[in-house]
Write an enzyme that holds these catalytic residues in place. Sequence first.
Site, PDB file in Angstrom:
ATOM      1  N   ALA A  85       0.853  -1.189   0.000  1.00  0.00           N
ATOM      2  CA  ALA A  85       0.000   0.000   0.000  1.00  0.00           C
ATOM      3  C   ALA A  85       0.886   1.235   0.000  1.00  0.00           C
ATOM      4  O   ALA A  85       2.029   1.204   0.470  1.00  0.00           O
ATOM      5  CB  ALA A  85      -0.929   0.014   1.204  1.00  0.00           C
ATOM      6  N   ASP A  86       0.341   2.306  -0.536  1.00  0.00           N
ATOM      7  CA  ASP A  86       1.063   3.576  -0.507  1.00  0.00           C
ATOM      8  C   ASP A  86       0.030   4.694  -0.378  1.00  0.00           C
ATOM      9  O   ASP A  86      -1.060   4.606  -0.952  1.00  0.00           O
ATOM     10  CB  ASP A  86       1.902   3.773  -1.766  1.00  0.00           C
ATOM     11  CG  ASP A  86       2.952   4.858  -1.571  1.00  0.00           C
ATOM     12  OD1 ASP A  86       3.916   4.611  -0.826  1.00  0.00           O
ATOM     13  OD2 ASP A  86       2.807   5.957  -2.139  1.00  0.00           O
TER      14      ASP A  86
END
Length: 206
Positions: A85-86
């Site tokens: 995830a970012d």
Amino acid sequence: MKPIPQKIYLASKSPRRRELLRQIGIEFELLLLRDQTPRGPEVTEIVLPNERAEDYVARVTLEKAQFAQKTMWWRKLPLRPILAADTTVVLDGRILGKPVDATEATDMMRALSGRTHQVLTHIVVLHDDKTYQTTQRSDVAFTALTDETIRAYCATAEPYDKAGGYGIQGQAALFIQDIAGSYSGIMGLPLFETGQLLKQAGLHIL
């Protein structure tokens, strides 16, 4: 049909994402990317020229997941789903990264003061030869901040390891008048969307 592993690899250094996964009962092991190699970071977070925030956060997240998957293969680790995830903070189409010093943090807080900005978190789950991904968007409204408040906040350690210079779970919660979207997404891992992707990948989740 072979069973789906119920433990995943998390390709993220964020302690907040670990807490959120534990909250929903997901077992995981860390599969971290290196920032320091002879050639530099294994996945860079440099924004490409004219790259839209939505495209940027999706590209970086997918690159992290794909590199983690290759690492799993190279190291001959047990084959498991990989989650990456970012999160990026966006104001008027401009990406606000992690401030490097007090001057940059101060500028970010002044820009966010009294305004509504967006927090985009992209999630990728890789399993076998399939990719599951989505972007969650939240709107965050900041109250107007005085110079004294901004100086006091930027004198703490809080702004310097977070996109946009703040974390909703920290002292900056005092600045947030309203959110529309996902609280956990603003923290860095929207749990509803993450759960949906993991289910699509075959994991058994409530």
